[in-house]
Design a protein around this motif. Structure first.
Motif, mmCIF file in Angstrom:
data_model
loop_
_atom_site.group_PDB
_atom_site.id
_atom_site.type_symbol
_atom_site.label_atom_id
_atom_site.label_comp_id
_atom_site.label_asym_id
_atom_site.label_seq_id
_atom_site.Cartn_x
_atom_site.Cartn_y
_atom_site.Cartn_z
ATOM 1 N N PRO A 58 0.807 -1.228 0.000
ATOM 2 C CA PRO A 58 0.000 0.000 0.000
ATOM 3 C C PRO A 58 0.833 1.268 0.000
ATOM 4 N N GLU A 59 1.991 1.247 0.677
ATOM 5 C CA GLU A 59 2.803 2.465 0.726
ATOM 6 C C GLU A 59 3.490 2.734 -0.610
ATOM 7 N N LEU A 60 3.853 1.674 -1.329
ATOM 8 C CA LEU A 60 4.413 1.873 -2.665
ATOM 9 C C LEU A 60 3.358 2.486 -3.571
ATOM 10 N N LYS A 61 2.128 1.976 -3.495
ATOM 11 C CA LYS A 61 1.039 2.529 -4.302
ATOM 12 C C LYS A 61 0.800 3.992 -3.955
ATOM 13 N N ALA A 62 0.843 4.298 -2.644
ATOM 14 C CA ALA A 62 0.626 5.681 -2.215
ATOM 15 C C ALA A 62 1.756 6.586 -2.692
ATOM 16 N N ALA A 63 2.993 6.086 -2.642
ATOM 17 C CA ALA A 63 4.138 6.882 -3.095
ATOM 18 C C ALA A 63 4.050 7.153 -4.594
ATOM 19 N N ILE A 64 3.675 6.134 -5.370
ATOM 20 C CA ILE A 64 3.528 6.300 -6.814
ATOM 21 C C ILE A 64 2.413 7.297 -7.121
ATOM 22 N N ALA A 65 1.294 7.183 -6.384
ATOM 23 C CA ALA A 65 0.178 8.105 -6.591
ATOM 24 C C ALA A 65 0.581 9.544 -6.272
ATOM 25 N N ALA A 66 1.352 9.715 -5.190
ATOM 26 C CA ALA A 66 1.795 11.061 -4.814
ATOM 27 C C ALA A 66 2.744 11.633 -5.867
ATOM 28 N N ALA A 67 3.636 10.783 -6.387
ATOM 29 C CA ALA A 67 4.566 11.250 -7.411
ATOM 30 C C ALA A 67 3.818 11.622 -8.686
ATOM 31 N N ARG A 68 2.826 10.807 -9.038
ATOM 32 C CA ARG A 68 2.046 11.094 -10.253
ATOM 33 C C ARG A 68 1.250 12.393 -10.092
ATOM 34 N N LYS A 69 0.618 12.556 -8.926
ATOM 35 C CA LYS A 69 -0.217 13.737 -8.687
ATOM 36 C C LYS A 69 0.600 15.017 -8.731
ATOM 37 N N ASN A 70 1.796 14.977 -8.170
ATOM 38 C CA ASN A 70 2.620 16.180 -8.059
ATOM 39 C C ASN A 70 3.659 16.304 -9.173
ATOM 40 N N LYS A 71 3.594 15.358 -10.152
ATOM 41 C CA LYS A 71 4.564 15.349 -11.245
ATOM 42 C C LYS A 71 5.979 15.352 -10.690
ATOM 43 N N ALA A 72 6.167 14.485 -9.703
ATOM 44 C CA ALA A 72 7.458 14.384 -9.021
ATOM 45 C C ALA A 72 8.155 13.086 -9.414
ATOM 46 N N ARG A 73 9.370 12.969 -9.021
ATOM 47 C CA ARG A 73 10.165 11.775 -9.287
ATOM 48 C C ARG A 73 10.186 10.905 -8.038
ATOM 49 N N LEU A 74 9.972 9.616 -8.209
ATOM 50 C CA LEU A 74 10.003 8.674 -7.085
ATOM 51 C C LEU A 74 11.454 8.283 -6.825
ATOM 52 N N VAL A 75 11.900 8.478 -5.583
ATOM 53 C CA VAL A 75 13.272 8.104 -5.234
ATOM 54 C C VAL A 75 13.231 6.930 -4.261
ATOM 55 N N ILE A 76 13.920 5.857 -4.618
ATOM 56 C CA ILE A 76 13.980 4.641 -3.809
ATOM 57 C C ILE A 76 15.372 4.546 -3.215
ATOM 58 N N ALA A 77 15.437 4.281 -1.937
ATOM 59 C CA ALA A 77 16.738 4.270 -1.273
ATOM 60 C C ALA A 77 17.582 3.080 -1.689
ATOM 61 N N LYS A 78 16.993 1.886 -1.663
ATOM 62 C CA LYS A 78 17.764 0.665 -1.885
ATOM 63 C C LYS A 78 17.063 -0.224 -2.905
ATOM 64 N N LEU A 79 17.458 -0.124 -4.139
ATOM 65 C CA LEU A 79 16.870 -0.987 -5.164
ATOM 66 C C LEU A 79 17.513 -2.371 -5.153
ATOM 67 N N ASP A 80 18.792 -2.461 -4.774
ATOM 68 C CA ASP A 80 19.489 -3.739 -4.832
ATOM 69 C C ASP A 80 18.856 -4.778 -3.920
ATOM 70 N N ARG A 81 18.334 -4.370 -2.762
ATOM 71 C CA ARG A 81 17.744 -5.324 -1.833
ATOM 72 C C ARG A 81 16.330 -5.740 -2.264
ATOM 73 N N LEU A 82 15.796 -5.093 -3.313
ATOM 74 C CA LEU A 82 14.481 -5.458 -3.835
ATOM 75 C C LEU A 82 14.595 -6.142 -5.196
ATOM 76 N N ALA A 83 15.825 -6.445 -5.593
ATOM 77 C CA ALA A 83 16.056 -6.945 -6.943
ATOM 78 C C ALA A 83 15.419 -8.304 -7.194
ATOM 79 N N ARG A 84 15.135 -9.072 -6.141
ATOM 80 C CA ARG A 84 14.543 -10.398 -6.328
ATOM 81 C C ARG A 84 13.025 -10.389 -6.195
ATOM 82 N N ASN A 85 12.447 -9.222 -5.997
ATOM 83 C CA ASN A 85 11.003 -9.125 -5.816
ATOM 84 C C ASN A 85 10.358 -8.700 -7.131
ATOM 85 N N ALA A 86 9.869 -9.689 -7.885
ATOM 86 C CA ALA A 86 9.325 -9.405 -9.208
ATOM 87 C C ALA A 86 8.113 -8.495 -9.137
#
Length: 220
Positions: A58-86
């Motif tokens: 739910p928080e990822l969905k909320a972050a994406i929605a906030a970025a879309r609404k405000n025409k902002a860029r989504l910044v993720i701290a650690k992509l490497d630790r999520l690399a196995r999550n399809a």
């Protein structure tokens, strides 16, 4: 040098990281280092305190929605630790918003798409090996499943309760940080948690009663 508007997404994936707050602190530091300098604005922060096995974020969905609404860029701290999550990678690729990872700033939608393909392949291979191992055990005459399903149901309910307690415990360091900032009322703490984009143990918005229950559990 970072420029423009950003929405940050953090994810604490283990109980130890949630209780200590170290995982979240490290991720915030990574985002701060990435944004250091330049003309930027951090509009919101969303923190997911969940098991890596869950697809619903739910928080990822909320972050994406906030970025879309405000025409902002989504910044993720650690992509490497999520690399196995399809599921996460595909949601990010198909989000329709621009994104950047503090630890992998060169990653783009093509990179994430390739990572998702490999993650799905690995998941399928694990499932295949599991099925083959179960079939081999069955051929050897090993009984699979619980001979007492009512006991299994009770164990499952107990596990759900334990997980709820763990998720509540993960939020305690954040509540303590809010209290140290001078916010003492249950309503004030709930508002601060909601402003930070942190979901309650049941994945909903915070209210005074939810804060009170979490603090009560922590004191017992």
């Amino acid at each position: 040098m970072a420029k423009g508007k950003f929405v940050a997404y953090y994810r604490v994936s283990t109980d130890k990281q949630g209780r200590s707050g170290l995982g979240m602190e490290a991720q915030r530091k990574a985002v701060e280092d990435f944004l250091n300098g330049g003309n930027w604005q951090l509009l919101a922060e969303h923190t997911e305190i969940e098991s890596g096995k869950l697809k619903d974020r739910p928080e990822l969905k909320a972050a994406i929605a906030a970025a879309r609404k405000n025409k902002a860029r989504l910044v993720i701290a650690k992509l490497d630790r999520l690399a196995r999550n399809a599921a996460f990678l595909l949601a990010l690729r198909d989000s329709g918003v621009d994104f950047v990872a503090a630890d992998m700033p060169q990653a783009d939608k093509l990179t994430v798409g390739v990572m998702a393909v490999f993650a799905e392949h690995e998941r399928d291979m694990i499932a295949k090996r599991t099925r083959e191992a179960l079939a081999a055990a069955k051929r050897r005459g090993i009984r699979l499943g619980s001979p007492r399903p009512e006991k299994g149901s009770a164990i499952g309910a107990a596990a759900i309760h334990r997980n709820a307690l763990k998720r509540a415990a993960n939020v305690i360091p954040i509540i303590q940080e809010i209290q140290r900032a001078g916010i003492a009322s249950m309503a004030g703490i709930a508002e601060a948690l909601n402003n930070r984009g942190i979901a309650s143990p049941r994945g909903r918005s915070w209210g005074p009663s939810q804060v009170w229950r979490v603090l009560r559990r922590a004191s017992t």
